[in-house]
Motif scaffolding. Structure first.
Motif, PDB file in Angstrom:
ATOM      1  N   TYR A 169      -9.378   4.124  -2.512  1.00 24.55           N
ATOM      2  CA  TYR A 169      -8.463   5.098  -1.908  1.00 24.55           C
ATOM      3  C   TYR A 169      -8.741   5.349  -0.431  1.00 24.55           C
ATOM      4  N   TYR A 170      -9.977   5.592  -0.073  1.00 29.01           N
ATOM      5  CA  TYR A 170     -10.272   5.993   1.296  1.00 29.01           C
ATOM      6  C   TYR A 170     -10.550   4.814   2.223  1.00 29.01           C
ATOM      7  N   TYR A 203      -1.450   4.882  -6.345  1.00 32.92           N
ATOM      8  CA  TYR A 203      -2.218   5.989  -6.902  1.00 32.92           C
ATOM      9  C   TYR A 203      -2.545   7.044  -5.848  1.00 32.92           C
ATOM     10  N   ASP A 204      -2.928   8.205  -6.362  1.00 31.35           N
ATOM     11  CA  ASP A 204      -3.361   9.316  -5.515  1.00 31.35           C
ATOM     12  C   ASP A 204      -4.690   9.800  -6.074  1.00 31.35           C
ATOM     13  N   VAL A 205      -5.335  10.730  -5.386  1.00 29.36           N
ATOM     14  CA  VAL A 205      -6.574  11.306  -5.912  1.00 29.36           C
ATOM     15  C   VAL A 205      -6.318  12.738  -6.352  1.00 29.36           C
ATOM     16  N   GLU A 261     -13.152   6.078  -5.498  1.00 34.50           N
ATOM     17  CA  GLU A 261     -12.320   6.646  -4.432  1.00 34.50           C
ATOM     18  C   GLU A 261     -12.652   6.025  -3.080  1.00 34.50           C
ATOM     19  N   ASP A 275       0.831  -1.211   0.000  1.00 36.06           N
ATOM     20  CA  ASP A 275       0.000   0.000   0.000  1.00 36.06           C
ATOM     21  C   ASP A 275       0.868   1.265   0.000  1.00 36.06           C
ATOM     22  N   ARG A 320      -0.606   4.176  -1.368  1.00 41.13           N
ATOM     23  CA  ARG A 320      -1.612   5.163  -1.767  1.00 41.13           C
ATOM     24  C   ARG A 320      -1.302   6.549  -1.192  1.00 41.13           C
ATOM     25  N   GLY A 321      -1.308   7.535  -2.066  1.00 36.50           N
ATOM     26  CA  GLY A 321      -1.124   8.916  -1.627  1.00 36.50           C
ATOM     27  C   GLY A 321       0.297   9.270  -1.248  1.00 36.50           C
ATOM     28  N   LEU A 380      -6.091   5.830 -10.549  1.00 33.73           N
ATOM     29  CA  LEU A 380      -7.412   5.256 -10.297  1.00 33.73           C
ATOM     30  C   LEU A 380      -8.177   5.105 -11.602  1.00 33.73           C
TER      31      LEU A 380
END
Length: 781
Positions: free
Chosen positions: A752-753, A651-653, A748, A566, A568-569, A628
């Motif tokens: 992501y969240y 990935y990021d948002v 998302e 993980d 992410r971000g 994403l």
């Protein structure tokens, strides 16, 4: 999935799988004994309770009577006797054992150990001639001499009687001398694996006419340090020797133990990792005489000074080894693949010959290849050094097939020493690589871990470890049992000054178990807490402030299920992102403009929108998700087709649709009602009104206006927005913009969240679904 670095040979089974053999021990100990080929109660008792009564009579050794007769004659006739030893721990302890016995007999005796650097290994002509000039009539070798054919001939010519006692591999013929006392040259002797000190001890026993128990504190050093099989007689000598060295009053032993910080019980590991290396360090850097004199010292004060000097030499030796090993590893990495694909040979001027065996061992562990490390002597146009091997490659056997390449050669299946002309180095490299290529498979190059026992966290206790300890002393052919632990990781972190070791906490219900894995910190980026880990290692007791806790010292690990890493971000991908194997990894990019500057240029890129999976050729085991997708179905389609063992979520948002939320129908109604009342209004004026009166963000206003515009409920003319007086009756869900936001929010929310556990569970369902979600044919998919 994390593959093990070594090959695991699982010999474990539950104790209940065996029919009780009536050994009178716990089921666990019985299981371990049976795995070691011990199948009777009598054999089990002998193994668990080593006794001096189980030693074989020295009289069964070939030529020992002739050797004893000549030595006694020399003592009786006041002839000078020279004990000719070797410069390692086995040779040093052998020398002292025989000297002590000869002195007790009243012999006029002394010792000689050749200098590793100026004379090399084993007997040599110059030393023999010097002995003759100094009045010696008899030379007795210990731990050396079985290959000294030329020197034996010289001894005959100059009128010195030669007795050889040794344990190294016998070549085609034995030297022509008065006597050869060697277990492998003794058909009537039941055990052929004594160390050099064991053979010297047998001769001492025979000479003295009684069992010299006072010499066992010396015998244990060479027996354990020389890595001979700790079975049969060696097990007895090691077990009794450990008791003897723990209580030894010999000044040299006491000083050596104090230097090592040993007090009380002495274990085989103390000999192998503390006492043995210090004695070896002397002969590796200078004459070994200092080590002999330490063990012969008459007072503690004298011995303490020598022990301090030896400690200093050992520290120097460690620094030299580290420097040469670093240089040798760099040379291996720079060599063409074909030159070291099966057998490593490295050579350099200026390397210290005394430590090259240690360096070769390090190369074997690092590269899983047999290794020969040579020091170049340009003035002599020779190269001299040491070799170590893997289990599957008998170094002695293969080198003997090309014996003509060497000026001198000797050793065992797994270790050897050699000297050769510089012009022969490349020829030797070529021939050994060819022989290894013809006889070895890819699996042969993996180190093998033989697993004795499978355990869970709840099985491991101090009592279990003490039960296992009944099989000690451990060593060759009786290794410390390896256990396979299967448990989820509660915690994993890097430890050590250089952050190159791993510390684990395993958990099962309310029980925790610590684990330590040395030198494998490079695995840290691929270990995720909550994954179930299989770890192979040794159980031990960690004692701190009087409190005892069980722990596992890990040698290798594996994760059998697929993994999610993980990231992410993360804003540090450029600095900290690690990939296990570039050739097995592909990056999936759902949007063609996503920046991939943080990735290696060698990674395959699968552009979903433009290429789909059309260039997903080869064996893809790992997938990097770089951005994403627009829809969850897109990522489902990719993962179900590729079925990776490892997924990197990187990935990021950008828009944060999930945090903005989705407008409810009342907001759509309010927007429409305002337009209905106003008929037409400047878009910027409407945006400001909704922001100030309702707290809407500009993005919320734009989204609703875009949905209404797409459904033709409103018109946009430059900066004016107005009601369409004749709209068609359509549902909000008919809008692609409306559906796009709903999908973006869902993407998302899930990808992501969500927490790590939730994301992995969702991906798990995707990977195991077994059928591809039906959708429109998009981009060639």
């Amino acid at each position: 999935m994390l593959e093990s670095r070594m090959r695991w040979k699982d010999n474990s089974s539950s104790p209940s799988a065996h029919t009780p053999a009536g050994f009178g021990v716990s089921p666990l100990v019985e299981q371990l004994l049976i795995q070691r080929g011990i199948t009777t109660a009598e054999a089990a008792n002998r193994f668990l309770h080593p006794s001096l009564e189980d030693l074989h009579s020295p009289e069964r050794l070939h030529d020992i009577d002739a050797a004893a007769e000549r030595i006694h004659a020399a003592v009786n006739q006041d002839e000078k006797i020279l004990v000719f030893g070797d410069y390692d721990a086995d040779g040093v302890s052998s020398t002292v054992v025989l000297l002590e016995a000869l002195r007790e007999l009243g012999a006029d005796c002394d010792y000689y150990i050749p200098n590793r650097f100026t004379e090399g290994y084993g007997p040599n002509e110059a030393a023999f001639r010097a002995a003759k000039e100094n009045g010696y009539h008899l030379i007795v070798t210990v731990d050396t001499g079985i290959a000294a054919h030329h020197e034996a001939q010289i001894a005959k010519e100059i009128g010195i009687d030669l007795i050889i006692t040794d344990h190294h591999e016998v070549q085609e013929t034995v030297p022509d001398c008065l006597a050869v006392v060697h277990p492998k040259c003794s058909p009537d002797y039941p055990f052929h694996e004594l160390a050099g000190v064991g053979v010297a001890f047998k001769l001492a026993h025979h000479l003295l006419g009684y069992f010299p128990k006072q010499l066992l504190d010396l015998v244990v050093i060479g027996t354990i340090a020389d890595l001979v099989p700790l079975v049969d007689e060696n097990r007895v000598l090691a077990a009794e020797g450990l008791k003897a060295i723990a209580s030894s009053m010999r000044p040299g032993i006491r000083a050596l133990k104090d230097s090592c910080g040993l007090d009380g019980i002495v274990t085989e590991e103390d000999i192998g990792f503390k006492i043995g290396p210090r004695i070896n360090a002397v002969g590796r850097l200078q004459d070994a005489d200092l080590a002999v004199e330490l063990l012969l010292a008459a007072s503690y004060e004298e011995a303490a000074e020598m022990a301090e000097e030896i400690q200093s030499l050992n520290t120097e030796r460690q620094n030299i080894v580290a420097k040469i090993a670093k240089e040798a590893e760099a040379m291996v990495k720079e060599q063409p693949e074909e030159e070291s694909s099966h057998v490593i040979i490295v050579a350099k001027e200026g390397w210290n010959e005394g430590v090259l065996g240690i360096v070769a061992s390090k190369l074997v562990r690092t590269f899983d290849r047999p290794a020969i490390v040579l020091a170049i002597h340009p003035d002599k146009e020779t190269a001299k050094g040491s070799a170590r091997s893997i289990d599957a490659f008998d170094l002695f056997h293969h080198c003997m097939q090309v014996r003509d390449h060497f000026i001198a050669f000797g050793g065992h299946a797994q270790a050897a020493g050699m000297t050769l002309e510089l012009g022969q180095v490349d020829k030797l490299r070529k021939q050994l690589n060819q022989m290894a290529a013809e006889s070895l498979t890819e699996e042969d190059f993996k180190q093998t871990l033989a697993i004795d026992l499978s355990v869970n966290v709840g099985d491991v206790s101090v009592d279990l470890i003490r039960d296992i300890a009944q099989l000690s002393p451990f060593g060759m052919q009786n290794p410390k049992p390896l256990v396979k632990l299967t448990a989820p990781m509660r915690e994993v972190k890097l430890i050590g000054a250089n952050k190159n070791h791993l510390k684990f906490v395993f958990a099962e219900d309310a029980i925790q178990l610590d684990g330590v894995c040395f030198g494998q910190g490079d695995l840290y980026p691929f270990l995720t807490p909550m994954d179930e880990l299989e770890a192979v290692g040794e159980l031990s007791i960690n004692e701190w402030n009087g409190r005892q806790k069980p722990q596992i010292l890990i040698e290798d690990v594996a994760i059998r299920s697929w993994q999610l890493l993980d990231h992410r971000g993360s804003k540090q991908l450029q600095k900290g992102f690690r990939i296990k194997a570039e050739e097995e990894t592909a990056v999936v990019r759902f949007h063609p403009n996503t920046d991939l500057g943080w990735l290696s240029e060698h990674i395959r890129i699968l552009d979903y929108e433009t290429e789909g999976l059309t260039n997903a050729t080869g064996n893809i085991k790992a997938v990097i998700l770089a951005d994403l997708p627009r829809k969850l179905e897109d990522i489902s389609f990719v993962l179900q087709n590729l079925q990776p063992d490892l997924i990197y979520a990187c990935y990021d948002v950008k828009e944060n649709a999930y945090l903005q939320g989705f407008p409810d129908r009342e907001q759509f109604k309010l927007f429409y009602a305002i337009l209905l009342k106003q008929k037409s209004i400047a878009y910027r004026q409407l945006e400001d009104y909704l922001k100030n009166s309702r707290g809407w963000s500009p993005e919320r206003t734009k989204f609703i206006s875009d949905v209404f515009f797409e459904l033709e409920f409103v018109k946009l003319d430059k900066d004016q927005i107005s009601i369409n007086p004749n709209p068609s009756k359509r549902d909000l869900a008919d809008s692609e913009v409306y559906q796009g936001l709903k999908e973006a929010i869902e993407v998302e929310k899930i990808l992501y969240y969500s927490g790590y556990k939730e994301l992995k569970a969702w991906l798990e369902r995707v990977l195991e679904r077994g059928e591809v979600i039906e959708e429109e044919a998009v981009n060639g998919l």
